[in-house]
Design a protein around this motif. Structure first.
Motif, PDB file in Angstrom:
ATOM      1  N   LEU A  31      99.201  38.645  32.713  1.00 43.61           N
ATOM      2  CA  LEU A  31      98.725  39.836  33.398  1.00 43.61           C
ATOM      3  C   LEU A  31      99.231  41.076  32.675  1.00 43.61           C
ATOM      4  O   LEU A  31     100.411  41.179  32.335  1.00 43.61           O
ATOM      5  N   GLU A  32      98.329  42.037  32.430  1.00 49.45           N
ATOM      6  CA  GLU A  32      98.674  43.269  31.738  1.00 49.45           C
ATOM      7  C   GLU A  32      98.409  44.460  32.654  1.00 49.45           C
ATOM      8  O   GLU A  32      97.567  44.398  33.554  1.00 49.45           O
ATOM      9  N   SER A  40      92.058  44.393  38.703  1.00 49.71           N
ATOM     10  CA  SER A  40      92.349  44.771  40.085  1.00 49.71           C
ATOM     11  C   SER A  40      92.963  46.158  40.083  1.00 49.71           C
ATOM     12  O   SER A  40      93.803  46.484  39.239  1.00 49.71           O
ATOM     13  N   GLY A  41      92.526  47.002  41.024  1.00 58.69           N
ATOM     14  CA  GLY A  41      93.047  48.359  41.114  1.00 58.69           C
ATOM     15  C   GLY A  41      92.851  48.927  42.498  1.00 58.69           C
ATOM     16  O   GLY A  41      92.026  48.435  43.280  1.00 58.69           O
ATOM     17  N   VAL A  42      93.621  49.965  42.822  1.00 63.92           N
ATOM     18  CA  VAL A  42      93.565  50.607  44.129  1.00 63.92           C
ATOM     19  C   VAL A  42      92.600  51.783  44.070  1.00 63.92           C
ATOM     20  O   VAL A  42      92.655  52.603  43.141  1.00 63.92           O
ATOM     21  N   ILE A  43      91.704  51.887  45.052  1.00 70.11           N
ATOM     22  CA  ILE A  43      90.698  52.944  45.091  1.00 70.11           C
ATOM     23  C   ILE A  43      91.362  54.273  45.424  1.00 70.11           C
ATOM     24  O   ILE A  43      92.035  54.418  46.438  1.00 70.11           O
ATOM     25  N   ASN A  44      91.150  55.274  44.549  1.00 70.39           N
ATOM     26  CA  ASN A  44      91.755  56.594  44.675  1.00 70.39           C
ATOM     27  C   ASN A  44      90.824  57.538  45.434  1.00 70.39           C
ATOM     28  O   ASN A  44      89.613  57.319  45.499  1.00 70.39           O
ATOM     29  N   LYS A  83      95.668  46.493  36.979  1.00 67.48           N
ATOM     30  CA  LYS A  83      96.158  45.335  36.231  1.00 67.48           C
ATOM     31  C   LYS A  83      94.966  44.461  35.862  1.00 67.48           C
ATOM     32  O   LYS A  83      93.944  44.471  36.549  1.00 67.48           O
ATOM     33  N   TYR A  84      95.099  43.699  34.770  1.00 62.77           N
ATOM     34  CA  TYR A  84      93.977  42.853  34.349  1.00 62.77           C
ATOM     35  C   TYR A  84      94.492  41.615  33.616  1.00 62.77           C
ATOM     36  O   TYR A  84      95.615  41.567  33.123  1.00 62.77           O
ATOM     37  N   LYS A  92      94.564  55.992  34.905  1.00 64.34           N
ATOM     38  CA  LYS A  92      93.515  55.658  35.857  1.00 64.34           C
ATOM     39  C   LYS A  92      92.305  55.068  35.134  1.00 64.34           C
ATOM     40  O   LYS A  92      92.131  55.252  33.932  1.00 64.34           O
ATOM     41  N   VAL A  93      91.474  54.382  35.908  1.00 65.88           N
ATOM     42  CA  VAL A  93      90.291  53.725  35.366  1.00 65.88           C
ATOM     43  C   VAL A  93      89.071  54.198  36.145  1.00 65.88           C
ATOM     44  O   VAL A  93      89.093  54.240  37.380  1.00 65.88           O
ATOM     45  N   GLY A  94      88.019  54.575  35.444  1.00 66.18           N
ATOM     46  CA  GLY A  94      86.772  54.979  36.074  1.00 66.18           C
ATOM     47  C   GLY A  94      85.705  53.912  35.891  1.00 66.18           C
ATOM     48  O   GLY A  94      85.595  53.315  34.817  1.00 66.18           O
ATOM     49  N   VAL A  95      84.916  53.680  36.930  1.00 68.26           N
ATOM     50  CA  VAL A  95      83.888  52.638  36.848  1.00 68.26           C
ATOM     51  C   VAL A  95      82.728  52.979  37.779  1.00 68.26           C
ATOM     52  O   VAL A  95      82.924  53.403  38.919  1.00 68.26           O
TER      53      VAL A  95
END
Length: 434
Positions: free
Chosen positions: A154-155, A115-119, A145-146, A160-163
């Motif tokens: 939960l970790e 789960s993440g917030v869209i930047n 977080k995942y 940032k994460v790109g997908v």
């Protein structure tokens, strides 16, 4: 007893600054560029060697500086040795900490729920996928977080994460929403010889998601700065002709421009227009200063307003290497003007470099950092000789041509190193468009 008494009336502060103006130059320290070179040497050393070798090099460096001080037999040189050695050790240590963090090995995680917030850096317009009713979006996620399917705790992911995520056109999302994805987490490893790899790490995109599948979407609210960027972007794209180009120039974001236009701007040497730099901050500072002069505001008001608005703009677009360098040099320059002190460009540039590298030593390996500093070095070293050669009746034209030539001479080694060639149309394109 008279020496211990304070005068009944203190001298005006303006008299103090006037005396200082006659005796001192503002940040005109010959040692500053040498300190920057020593700092660069320390960072390069720790990036090439392990800590044990770096420690030996530090001892040898101290021995060499000590021998210089002994030969000179002067307290002045002993103080210089102490400053240079301290600078060397500090940047070796900070470089070691950052290198260890950037090259830390993260194990990939399979079949995780993220789960993440869209930047706002995300490409929210998407591109059609052949033979499918889906569209592909490139999303940049923050506050990620995942957890795995095995039910582990939960970790959080540091960065940032790109997908690339295929989505149905029926799914509507916006910046600030929280998206839940099932995917494999693939950590990025920094390669110091690749500027793109370093740039991605500095910008915070430190993880990629593979085999991503959409799970759920939770509506959220973006931060104040993100909302400004989104509203400006939407308004420009909707109401302004060539709004994508204007938005990219203002915010330094290319994700709204077509690939063809990006390639053309790179080919013609105009890509710097779409990367926020000293040109942008200079326009803001010059415009604000002009307004203050028209309003007959004093120097202190001009100083506060210029730095405040420039700082807010830099914060809004992100403190990249060129923005940070420009803002620091602007601060030093305006501070000198406020107190009526002369200004040394090379010392200001060196001090800016020391501050940036101290905050993040990895900036040294970033192409943007190298380009912005070499551009200013080109201006400092080649402007005067070229101005004596290029002389026409149009003084403004002469000055602009000298500036463009000086900058291009400065960045020439960097461009040749990364791209292997330089376009001859760069000079003419900049003269016509900038």
């Amino acid at each position: 007893s008279a020496c211990l008494c304070f005068p009944s009336v203190a001298p005006p502060l303006s008299d103090y600054f006037e005396t200082l103006k006659q005796k001192k130059k503002f940040f005109n320290f010959r040692l500053m560029p040498v300190m920057l070179l020593v700092a660069i040497a320390g960072i390069l050393l720790i990036s090439l060697l392990n800590f044990a070798y770096a420690l030996v090099a530090c001892c040898l460096f101290l021995l060499a500086l000590t021998l210089v001080a002994i030969c000179k037999k002067s307290r002045k040189y002993i103080a210089i040795v102490a400053v240079l050695f301290t600078t060397f050790v500090v940047f070796v240590a900070s470089g070691a900490i950052m290198m260890n963090k950037s090259t830390k090995v993260y194990l990939p995680v399979s079949n995780a729920t993220i789960s993440g917030v869209i930047n706002s850096s995300s490409d929210v317009y998407g591109s059609p996928i052949d033979y499918s009713d889906l569209e592909s979006y490139y999303l940049v996620l923050t506050d990620v977080k995942y957890y795995t399917q095995k039910g582990e705790n939960l970790e959080e992911l540091d960065g940032k994460v790109g997908v690339y995520l295929p989505l149905s056109s029926e799914i509507k999302f916006k910046v600030g929403d929280k998206i839940i994805i099932n995917a494999d987490i693939e950590p990025k490893k920094v390669n110091l010889t690749e500027s793109v790899s370093v740039h991605n790490f500095i910008s915070g995109v430190q993880f990629n998601l593979k085999n991503a599948k959409f799970v759920d979407l939770v509506q959220g609210k973006a931060s104040f700065g993100e909302r400004i960027k989104v509203r400006v972007r939407d308004a420009m794209l909707k109401y302004v002709p060539s709004g994508d180009i204007m938005f990219s120039m203002v915010f330094g974001s290319r994700n709204v421009m077509s690939d063809e236009f990006v390639s053309s701007s790179n080919l013609t040497g105009l890509a710097h227009l779409f990367a926020v730099s000293g040109l942008h901050l200079g326009l803001i500072a010059g415009f604000v200063t002009w307004i203050c002069k028209k309003c007959k505001a004093n120097k202190f008001v001009d100083y506060i307003i210029v730095l405040l608005l420039s700082g807010l703009y830099a914060l809004l677009v992100g403190f990249g290497p060129s923005v940070a360098r420009a803002f620091l040099m602007l601060t030093i320059y305006k501070s000198g003007r406020l107190f009526g002190l002369r200004h040394c460009g090379m010392s200001s540039l060196s001090l800016s470099g020391l501050i940036i590298l101290l905050i993040n030593p990895l900036m040294l390996f970033n192409m943007s950092f190298q380009l912005t500093f070499m551009a200013i070095i080109g201006l400092l070293f080649f402007s005067l000789p070229l101005s004596k050669i290029i002389k026409t009746k149009f003084k403004s034209f002469n000055k602009f041509v000298v500036t463009v030539l000086s900058v291009n001479i400065g960045v020439l080694p960097i461009m040749l190193h990364y791209f292997g060639s330089v376009s001859l149309i760069v000079l003419f394109a900049n003269i016509l468009i900038v």
